[in-house]
Design a protein around this motif. Structure first.
Motif, PDB file in Angstrom:
ATOM      1  N   ASP A 106      -8.620   3.822   8.881  1.00 19.28           N
ATOM      2  CA  ASP A 106      -9.090   3.162   7.917  1.00 19.28           C
ATOM      3  C   ASP A 106      -9.229   3.892   6.651  1.00 19.28           C
ATOM      4  O   ASP A 106      -9.237   5.331   6.692  1.00 19.28           O
ATOM      5  N   HIS A 107      -9.799   3.149   5.477  1.00 16.50           N
ATOM      6  CA  HIS A 107      -9.809   3.788   4.130  1.00 16.50           C
ATOM      7  C   HIS A 107     -11.051   4.690   4.342  1.00 16.50           C
ATOM      8  O   HIS A 107     -12.045   4.661   5.034  1.00 16.50           O
ATOM      9  N   SER A 108     -11.028   5.657   3.569  1.00 15.53           N
ATOM     10  CA  SER A 108     -12.278   6.729   3.155  1.00 15.53           C
ATOM     11  C   SER A 108     -12.893   6.239   2.160  1.00 15.53           C
ATOM     12  O   SER A 108     -12.764   5.170   1.458  1.00 15.53           O
ATOM     13  N   ALA A 165      -2.754  10.728   3.511  1.00 13.33           N
ATOM     14  CA  ALA A 165      -3.321  10.906   2.248  1.00 13.33           C
ATOM     15  C   ALA A 165      -2.762  10.161   1.403  1.00 13.33           C
ATOM     16  O   ALA A 165      -1.582   9.978   1.160  1.00 13.33           O
ATOM     17  N   SER A 166      -3.701   9.324   0.489  1.00 14.41           N
ATOM     18  CA  SER A 166      -2.945   8.195  -0.392  1.00 14.41           C
ATOM     19  C   SER A 166      -3.653   8.311  -1.705  1.00 14.41           C
ATOM     20  O   SER A 166      -4.709   8.456  -1.701  1.00 14.41           O
ATOM     21  N   VAL A 167      -3.025   7.732  -2.894  1.00 18.07           N
ATOM     22  CA  VAL A 167      -3.595   7.563  -4.151  1.00 18.07           C
ATOM     23  C   VAL A 167      -3.878   6.035  -4.163  1.00 18.07           C
ATOM     24  O   VAL A 167      -3.159   5.315  -3.866  1.00 18.07           O
ATOM     25  N   HIS A 168      -4.972   5.778  -4.464  1.00 17.30           N
ATOM     26  CA  HIS A 168      -5.697   4.453  -4.630  1.00 17.30           C
ATOM     27  C   HIS A 168      -6.031   4.147  -5.982  1.00 17.30           C
ATOM     28  O   HIS A 168      -6.637   3.200  -6.433  1.00 17.30           O
ATOM     29  N   ALA A 169      -6.338   5.266  -6.793  1.00 16.01           N
ATOM     30  CA  ALA A 169      -6.894   5.105  -8.038  1.00 16.01           C
ATOM     31  C   ALA A 169      -6.381   6.008  -9.014  1.00 16.01           C
ATOM     32  O   ALA A 169      -5.552   6.923  -8.952  1.00 16.01           O
ATOM     33  N   ARG A 209       5.425  -5.706   0.842  1.00 18.60           N
ATOM     34  CA  ARG A 209       5.197  -5.724  -0.596  1.00 18.60           C
ATOM     35  C   ARG A 209       5.243  -4.283  -1.028  1.00 18.60           C
ATOM     36  O   ARG A 209       5.484  -4.158  -2.238  1.00 18.60           O
ATOM     37  N   ARG A 210       5.512  -3.272  -0.174  1.00 17.98           N
ATOM     38  CA  ARG A 210       5.490  -1.976  -0.311  1.00 17.98           C
ATOM     39  C   ARG A 210       6.851  -1.562  -0.350  1.00 17.98           C
ATOM     40  O   ARG A 210       7.468  -1.029  -1.314  1.00 17.98           O
ATOM     41  N   LEU A 211       7.371  -1.242   0.993  1.00 16.30           N
ATOM     42  CA  LEU A 211       8.638  -0.668   1.282  1.00 16.30           C
ATOM     43  C   LEU A 211       8.563   0.660   0.418  1.00 16.30           C
ATOM     44  O   LEU A 211       9.907   0.898  -0.008  1.00 16.30           O
ATOM     45  N   PRO A 220       3.096   0.157   9.495  1.00 23.91           N
ATOM     46  CA  PRO A 220       3.185  -0.911   8.921  1.00 23.91           C
ATOM     47  C   PRO A 220       1.901  -1.254   7.943  1.00 23.91           C
ATOM     48  O   PRO A 220       1.746  -2.099   7.172  1.00 23.91           O
ATOM     49  N   ASP A 221       1.021  -0.326   7.743  1.00 21.90           N
ATOM     50  CA  ASP A 221      -0.218  -0.554   7.024  1.00 21.90           C
ATOM     51  C   ASP A 221      -0.833  -1.769   7.409  1.00 21.90           C
ATOM     52  O   ASP A 221      -1.246  -2.631   6.452  1.00 21.90           O
ATOM     53  N   ALA A 222      -0.815  -2.195   8.649  1.00 28.12           N
ATOM     54  CA  ALA A 222      -1.288  -3.518   9.147  1.00 28.12           C
ATOM     55  C   ALA A 222      -2.824  -3.732   8.933  1.00 28.12           C
ATOM     56  O   ALA A 222      -3.707  -2.730   9.087  1.00 28.12           O
TER      57      ALA A 222
END
Ligand code: DGT
Ligand code: CA
Ligand code: CA
Ligand code: ZN
Length: 584
Positions: free
Chosen positions: A381-383, A446-450, A514-516, A537-539
Motif C-alpha cells: 500500500d502507499h506510504s 520504491a516509487s516516484v509519485h510527485a 495504463r503503465r506497462l 499488477p499494481d492491482a
C-alpha cells in the motif's frame, strides 16, 4: 444477441455517475453508481443468471434502484435512463474527460462559466487566458491543461492494448465459432502485444468468404462499416477502434498470417531472405522468383508459420519478438530465448488494499490471488507522503503487518502474504519510511509519485539514491508514464539499469495496462546486466490481479524467460530473493 459483458455494464454505470456529477447531483446518488460499477466489476457470477433469478440487488454494492437499471442493460444492451441523460449534454463534453487533470468539477466550471463544450474550445480558452481567469484555475492550471491537450493529440487514434483486448478476444471467439471458418487469428500490433494498437487486424481462412465477411460487418460490436468486400472489410467498433478483416483460402493462411502480423520492419527482412534464396514472398504465397539472383531450391511446402521460418533458415520467431530488434540473428544462431508464459507466475508484489487507495480488503485480495493459483501475494500500500491515495503512516503500516501475520497463520504455510509497502521516493531521493520501519517488512517497492518535473540528471540521481538503500527491494513503475496520456518523466534509463545491477535492486514491470513500465524496449539491456524483473499488477482491486497477463506480453516482447522474472519462483525460494539485498 451476444451476452452483454460486465465491462459494458460497468462503462454505462460509470458514465451515468459522471453525468450526475456534471449535473451537480447529490454525492450519495453519484457514489451509488460508482459502488454498483465496482460491485459488477468484481462480481464473479453470471450476470444473465442473476437477472433471470431477479437477484441483481444481492450483488455487493448494488442498490435497489440501480438493480433495475442493470437488469435493463443486461436484457436490452441499453439503458433508457442513460440515453435520456445523455441528451442533456453537448456531445463534445465527454472527450474532455480524456484530458489529464480535467475532472467533473473543472469541466462543469468551464462549461457553465465559459460555455466551453469541447476539447478544441478548451484549448482556445487556455490560449486566450479565459481559463486561467476562472476561480480555482490560474495560469499554472491552464498551462497544464494545454500540455495535456498536446499530449492527447500526439496519441490520437491509438488505443491501449488493455482497452481493446476484450473486444479482440470476443471477435476472435465469435469468428472461431462459425462452422465455415477454418483458421482465424488477430494479427498486427495486437498479436505482437504492442502497448498500444492503431487498429485490429483479423485474418480468417474459409471456403465461404462472403458469409464470413457478412458476419463481421454485422457483428453487434460494430458501430459503422467503412468497407465491405468478400476478402477485405473495415469497420469501426463501438469502442472507437477500427478493425480490418482479411479473408483468405487456407493455402494462403500462413503467408497472410505472417504478413499481417508484421511488423513492417520484420516483413521486409523476411522478404529479403526469400529473394536471397531465389524466391518471392508476399501475403499470399512463397514462390519462385521470376528473375532469381541464385539458382533456387524447389519451394518447400508451407502449412504453418513455423514452416515458413524453417524455409528461410530460421528458428520460429514468436510474434512478440517480430520488431527487427535482433530476432533474425538470434533465430539464425539458435539463441532465441524460451519466452516466459503466464503459467510460470507464482505470485506478485505490488498490490493495494482498502488501507490505501485499493477497493478490496486484504483478505479479499489474498483469496482472489489463491483463486487464480498464486502461491503468494505481496501487499504494497502507499506510504504517508501519498496522502491523496490515503497512504499509510508508520502506525497504520505496523497494524497492517500484524493483520498480515494473523492471516498467514490462518493459511498455515499453504499460501503467504508478503508484507511490503510502496514507499514514496522523496524529491531528494530519501525514502518516506525509516530503515528501522522498512526492516520490519518483507520487502519494499520504491516509487516516484510527485515532483515529476525535475531535470533528467536530478531525477536519475534521486532514483539511484533510493535504490542504494538496502531495504529497497524493487523499483516501481520506473518512468511514471501513463500510456496515451502522460509521457514518463525524464530519467536516464541506462543509468538506472546500471544502478539496479550494482545494488541488486529488482526492476518492476508494472503490468497495469495504463503503465506497462518499464517499457519492453529496455528489458534486453537490463537482462544483459543481470537485473531481475518482477511482473506486478499494481492491482487496486481483486479483478486487477489479472493485469499480470498484460505484463507477460511485455516481458515476452522484452525477451524475458522465467529465469529473469523473480515472481516465477515458488514459495520457499522467493523469500531468499527478497532478503538477498539486505544481506549483501
Ligand atoms: P498499428 O495498427 O499501427 O498498431 O500497427 P500494425 O503493425 O498492426 O500495422 P497495420 O495495421 O498498419 O498493418 C498490419 C501489418 O501489415 C503490419 O504489421 C505489417 C503489414 N503491413 C502493412 N503495411 C505494410 C507495408 O507497407 N509493407 C510491409 N512489408 N508490411 C506491411
Ligand atoms: Ca493494426
Ligand atoms: Ca490494419
Ligand atoms: Zn505507484
Amino acid at each position: 444477441m451476444a451476452e452483454v459483458t460486465k465491462e459494458q455494464v460497468v462503462e454505462i454505470l460509470e458514465h451515468i455517475a459522471t453525468m450526475l456529477e456534471l449535473k451537480g447531483e447529490n454525492i450519495f446518488k453519484i457514489r451509488a453508481y460508482h459502488n454498483a460499477a465496482r460491485g459488477i466489476e468484481t462480481f464473479s457470477g453470471s450476470l444473465s443468471q442473476v437477472v433471470g433469478e431477479g437477484k441483481v440487488g444481492e450483488i455487493d454494492g448494488v442498490g435497489k434502484g440501480i438493480a433495475d437499471r442493470i437488469t435493463e442493460i443486461v436484457l436490452t444492451g441499453n439503458s433508457s435512463y442513460y440515453n435520456i441523460l445523455k441528451t442533456e449534454f453537448p456531445p463534445g463534453i465527454f472527450a474532455m474527460f480524456d484530458i489529464v487533470g480535467m475532472g467533473p468539477k473543472k469541466i462543469k466550471a468551464v462549461w457553465e462559466q465559459l460555455n466551453i463544450t469541447s476539447v478544441p474550445e478548451l484549448e482556445a480558452g487556455c490560449r486566450d487566458g479565459r481559463v486561467a481567469g476562472l476561480k480555482g484555475f490560474g495560469e499554472k492550471t491552464a498551462a497544464n491543461i494545454l500540455k495535456a491537450i498536446d499530449d492527447a493529440k500526439k496519441h490520437a487514434g491509438r488505443f491501449r492494448f488493455g482497452d481493446v483486448a476484450s473486444d479482440a478476444g470476443a471477435m476472435l471467439e465469435d469468428l472461431r465459432s462459425l462452422p465455415e471458418v477454418i483458421r482465424v487469428e488477430a494479427c498486427g500490433s495486437f498479436r505482437r502485444k504492442r502497448e498500444t494498437c492503431g487498429d485490429l487486424d483479423f485474418l480468417v481462412s474459409t471456403k465461404s468468404p462472403e458469409s464470413v465477411s457478412e458476419f463481421f460487418v454485422k457483428h453487434e460490436m460494430v458501430e459503422n462499416v467503412m468497407a465491405h468486400g468478400a476478402t477485405k472489410s473495415s469497420v469501426r467498433l463501438k469502442s472507437g477502434i477500427q478493425a480490418d478483416l482479411r479473408v483468405v483460402t487456407d493455402d494462403q493462411f500462413s503467408f497472410a498470417l505472417n504478413y499481417f502480423t508484421g511488423s513492417k520492419e520484420h516483413n521486409i527482412v523476411m522478404r529479403q531472405r526469400a529473394l536471397a534464396r531465389g524466391w518471392t514472398l508476399n501475403e499470399y504465397r512463397l514462390g519462385l522468383d521470376e528473375k532469381p539472383r541464385v539458382t533456387p531450391e524447389p519451394v518447400p511446402e508451407i502449412r504453418e508459420e513455423k514452416d515458413l521460418y524453417r524455409a528461410l533458415d530460421l528458428d520460429y520467431i514468436e510474434p512478440e519478438l517480430r520488431e527487427n530488434f535482433g530476432e533474425f540473428k538470434a533465430a539464425e544462431e539458435h539463441t532465441l530465448p524460451r519466452l516466459i508464459e503466464l503459467e510460470n507466475l507464482r505470485g506478485c508484489f505490488h498490490n493495494h488494499t482498502t488501507a490505501s487507495d485499493g477497493r478490496s480488503s486484504l483478505r479479499e485480495m489474498a483469496e482472489a490471488a489463491q483463486e487464480i493459483g498464486m502461491q503468494y501475494l505481496g501487499i504494497a500500500d502507499h506510504s504517508k507522503a501519498s496522502f491523496q491515495a490515503h497512504g499509510l503512516d508508520e502506525k497504520r503500516l505496523l497494524a497492517q503487518l500484524e493483520e498480515i501475520r494473523a492471516l498467514n497463520a490462518e493459511y498455515k504455510g499453504e499460501f503467504r502474504i508478503f508484507a511490503g509497502s510502496e514507499v514514496d521516493i522523496h524529491k531528494d531521493g530519501t525514502l518516506d519510511f525509516s530503515d528501522e520501519i522498512m526492516s520490519q517488512l518483507d520487502y519494499v517497492v520504491a516509487s516516484v509519485h510527485a515532483s515529476f518535473q525535475l531535470p533528467e540528471a536530478e531525477m536519475t540521481d534521486r532514483i539511484i539514491r533510493a535504490m542504494e538503500n538496502k531495504y529497497v527491494t524493487m523499483l516501481g513503475h520506473l518512468t511514471g508514464r501513463l500510456l496515451l496520456q502522460r509521457d514518463g518523466y525524464s530519467v536516464d534509463v541506462g543509468a538506472i539499469i546500471d544502478a539496479a545491477a550494482a545494488t541488486g535492486t529488482i526492476i518492476e514491470l508494472n503490468a497495469n495496462p495504463r503503465r506497462l513500465d518499464m517499457d519492453w524496449r529496455h528489458w534486453a539491456a537490463a537482462k544483459a546486466k543481470g537485473v531481475k524483473c518482477a511482473i506486478n499488477p499494481d492491482a487496486h482491486h481483486t479483478a486487477q490481479l489479472g493485469f499480470v497477463s498484460f505484463g507477460i506480453g511485455v516481458a515476452r516482447k522484452g525477451w524475458l524467460t522465467r529465469e529473469d522474472v523473480v515472481n516465477c519462483l515458488p514459495l520457499g525460494k522467493i523469500e531468499q530473493v527478497l532478503s538477498a539485498k539486505r544481506e549483501r
